[in-house]
Design an enzyme around this catalytic site. Structure first.
Site, PDB file in Angstrom:
ATOM      1  N   LYS A   1     -10.423   7.070   1.732  1.00 17.19           N
ATOM      2  CA  LYS A   1     -10.791   5.652   1.635  1.00 17.19           C
ATOM      3  C   LYS A   1     -12.301   5.449   1.749  1.00 17.19           C
ATOM      4  CE  LYS A   1      -6.366   4.048   1.891  1.00 17.19           C
ATOM      5  NZ  LYS A   1      -5.545   5.234   1.984  1.00 17.19           N
TER       6      LYS A   1
ATOM      7  N   PHE B   1       1.095   3.867   4.356  1.00 22.34           N
ATOM      8  CA  PHE B   1       1.700   2.809   5.179  1.00 22.34           C
ATOM      9  C   PHE B   1       1.345   1.448   4.591  1.00 22.34           C
ATOM     10  CE2 PHE B   1       0.431   6.325   8.142  1.00 22.34           C
ATOM     11  CZ  PHE B   1       1.688   6.899   8.211  1.00 22.34           C
TER      12      PHE B   1
ATOM     13  N   HIS C   1      -9.753   1.294  -0.443  1.00 19.80           N
ATOM     14  CA  HIS C   1      -8.292   1.304  -0.376  1.00 19.80           C
ATOM     15  C   HIS C   1      -7.760   0.782  -1.708  1.00 19.80           C
ATOM     16  CE1 HIS C   1      -4.280   1.156   0.802  1.00 19.80           C
ATOM     17  NE2 HIS C   1      -4.324   0.343   1.845  1.00 19.80           N
TER      18      HIS C   1
ATOM     19  N   PHE D   1       1.867  -3.140   4.615  1.00 17.64           N
ATOM     20  CA  PHE D   1       2.329  -4.405   5.175  1.00 17.64           C
ATOM     21  C   PHE D   1       3.849  -4.479   5.027  1.00 17.64           C
ATOM     22  CE2 PHE D   1      -1.649  -7.335   4.704  1.00 17.64           C
ATOM     23  CZ  PHE D   1      -2.145  -6.809   5.883  1.00 17.64           C
TER      24      PHE D   1
ATOM     25  N   HIS E   1      -3.378   8.099   5.535  1.00 16.57           N
ATOM     26  CA  HIS E   1      -3.492   6.774   4.918  1.00 16.57           C
ATOM     27  C   HIS E   1      -4.818   6.145   5.346  1.00 16.57           C
ATOM     28  CE1 HIS E   1      -2.136   3.134   3.017  1.00 16.57           C
ATOM     29  NE2 HIS E   1      -2.315   2.443   4.121  1.00 16.57           N
TER      30      HIS E   1
ATOM     31  N   CYS F   1       0.810  -1.220   0.000  1.00 15.52           N
ATOM     32  CA  CYS F   1       0.000   0.000   0.000  1.00 15.52           C
ATOM     33  C   CYS F   1       0.843   1.270   0.000  1.00 15.52           C
ATOM     34  CB  CYS F   1      -0.950  -0.026   1.179  1.00 15.52           C
ATOM     35  SG  CYS F   1      -1.831  -1.598   1.259  1.00 15.52           S
TER      36      CYS F   1
END
Lengths: 408, 88
Positions: free
Chosen positions: A332, A394, A337, A396, A303, A165
């Site tokens: 979002k 941000f 997203h 994973f 984010h 992301c």
């Protein structure tokens, strides 16, 4: 060696609101949600989240077949966004030294549908003979950037950023450095991603998706809200034209903003959980790179994916640096997203907010969650002169990215 | 399978897989020069023909000699004939 200045002179998007920046901004201005119930997803056993923000594909047949054949959905979105961005910038590639023009486009992975199609074709009989020649080019991790380059005939630096992301912000950050260092004059930078049940599934099995709004999709995701229950995947692409400042001035280009700061950090602690300390470091470094103080930021585009833990960590990070001084919102709630595309699509919208002096609120934020309090949430359209924007992203892997843009 | 059926099925592959207008699918059309196929398209052509005609042609040496649509019709015809002979 003095660093060159880098400006954004063109933007293009394909979003769940349709092709083009005007469609995106119209959806945002009208406070609409592009989140839908996804027909057919209930055939996947164990998939709890049955909502998504899809793009209705349009205009793809205008891409010549031999360029289109290696494109999955995400690459088509990226090519279309790149077309719009170049037109917006007023750049005719035929007039450019193409060794000095490249692209950096990121995505989490290759085309999800194409990857799924390959395995569905190959695995039942363990038979490769039914695979066509271009599936690999749709599946490879750098598919979006390669397809943009092939489509446009770019011959400069072609790179891919794969950081889930944070991919698009990484791509823009890489482009910023390449132009700052004088290695390229023009770079098309951004990200692309596509919606697929296997993509939503990757979050779903981690309990990170929204599952309580399958009957009321427009009410989710709910960033920073008391009733948020997870993210909703979307798709699309955002491409920005990054250009060396002197050159942009020389050709009288319209400049949206100058990129003045970028940073990326990692938590080094946990592969999926967000981490406030490393977010704080990331944002502080981006501010330092930009040479601005926290109080000089006029708007933060968060984010904020609407996961329980991620929103809390980001709100705490923003609170620690900015307190409640700076308006914060995220998109979002409108478009879901868009993962690897999010940083670029949302930055494009932020630049339009900068242009018009109108900050749009976080859709579905109705009751600020206690753990997200203490920052200036935008809950209604806010008229404000916006000269400096901070964009967060941000991902994973514990990855954080932050970008600062200034109006000039 | 008649010669006409082979032509129609082959042409359908060109229309559907390579978006080539029916009018351009004349027997002496060169697959590369006139119809614009390249090396990747040839892979896809083989996959599509295998699926359409239920044959395995990927490793056939004669594939390399094909230049025109007429060559292709004849090639498919010979493969189908060989198949028919084997089944007798």
């Amino acid at each position: 060696m003095s660093l060159k200045r880098v400006v954004i002179t063109g933007i293009g998007v394909v979003s769940p609101f349709g092709n083009g920046v005007p469609a995106l901004m119209k959806g945002i201005e009208e406070g609409r949600s592009a989140v839908r119930f996804m027909e057919g997803w209930d055939q996947y056993n164990g998939l709890q989240s049955l909502v998504g923000a899809p793009v209705t594909m349009q205009g793809e047949m205008s891409i010549p077949r031999q360029k289109r054949r290696s494109m999955g959905r995400m690459s088509i979105f990226a090519a279309q966004a790149a077309d719009e961005a170049l037109a917006d910038a007023g750049i005719m590639l035929a007039d450019e030294d193409l060794w000095r023009v490249g692209c950096v486009v990121g995505s989490t992975m290759g085309s999800a549908k194409s990857i799924n199609d390959v395995f569905e074709t190959m695995l039942p009989d363990k038979d490769l003979s039914k695979l066509n020649s271009t599936m690999f080019f749709q599946c490879m991790s750098h598919t979006a950037t390669v397809n943009v380059a092939q489509y446009l005939g770019l011959t400069g630096t072609i790179m891919a950023a794969s950081a889930a992301c944070a991919s698009a912000l990484h791509a823009i950050g890489i482009g910023y450095d390449l132009i700052r260092l004088g290695r390229q004059d023009i770079l098309l930078c951004g990200g692309a991603e596509e919606l697929h049940p296997t993509v939503t599934g990757s979050f779903d099995i981690l309990f990170a998706t929204s599952t309580k709004f399958n009957d009321n999709p427009g009410k989710t995701p709910r960033p920073f809200d008391r009733d948020r229950d997870g993210l909703v995947c979307g798709e699309g692409s955002g491409i920005l034209v990054l250009e060396e400042y002197e050159r942009a001035v020389k050709r009288n280009a319209t400049i949206y903003a100058e990129i003045t700061g970028f940073s990326t950090t990692a938590s080094g602690i946990h592969v999926s959980q967000s981490n406030k300390e490393s977010m704080v470091m990331c944002i502080r470094q981006a501010l330092a790179d930009s040479g601005v103080k926290p109080e000089e930021i006029d708007y933060i585009n968060a984010h904020a994916t609407a996961t329980l833990q991620g929103d809390q960590e980001e709100a705490e990070a923003i609170r620690e640096i900015f307190g409640a001084l700076v308006p914060v919102s995220c998109l979002k709630g409108n478009i879901g997203h868009t993962l690897g595309a999010a940083g670029a699509i949302e930055l494009a919208a932020s630049l339009k907010m900068m242009e018009t002096g109108m900050i749009y609120p976080t859709l579905n934020l109705e009751n600020v969650s206690q753990d997200c309090e203490g920052i200036q949430h935008v809950m209604h359209p806010l008229k404000k002169q916006v000269n400096t924007v901070l964009k967060n992203g941000f991902a994973f892997g514990g990855i954080n990215a932050a970008l600062v843009c200034k109006k000039i | 399978m008649t010669g006409q059926e082979i032509i129609e099925k082959t042409n359908k592959v060109f229309e559907e897989s390579f978006e080539i207008e029916k009018e351009r699918l004349v027997p002496d059309a060169n697959i590369f020069v006139d119809l614009g196929l390249d090396s990747l398209d040839i892979v896809d052509l083989i996959v599509a023909l295998q699926s359409s005609f239920g044959v395995k042609i990927r490793n056939e040496e004669k594939v390399r000699d094909i230049r025109t649509l007429q060559d292709l019709y004849q090639f498919i015809s010979s493969i189908k004939n060989e198949e028919g002979t084997k089944n007798v």
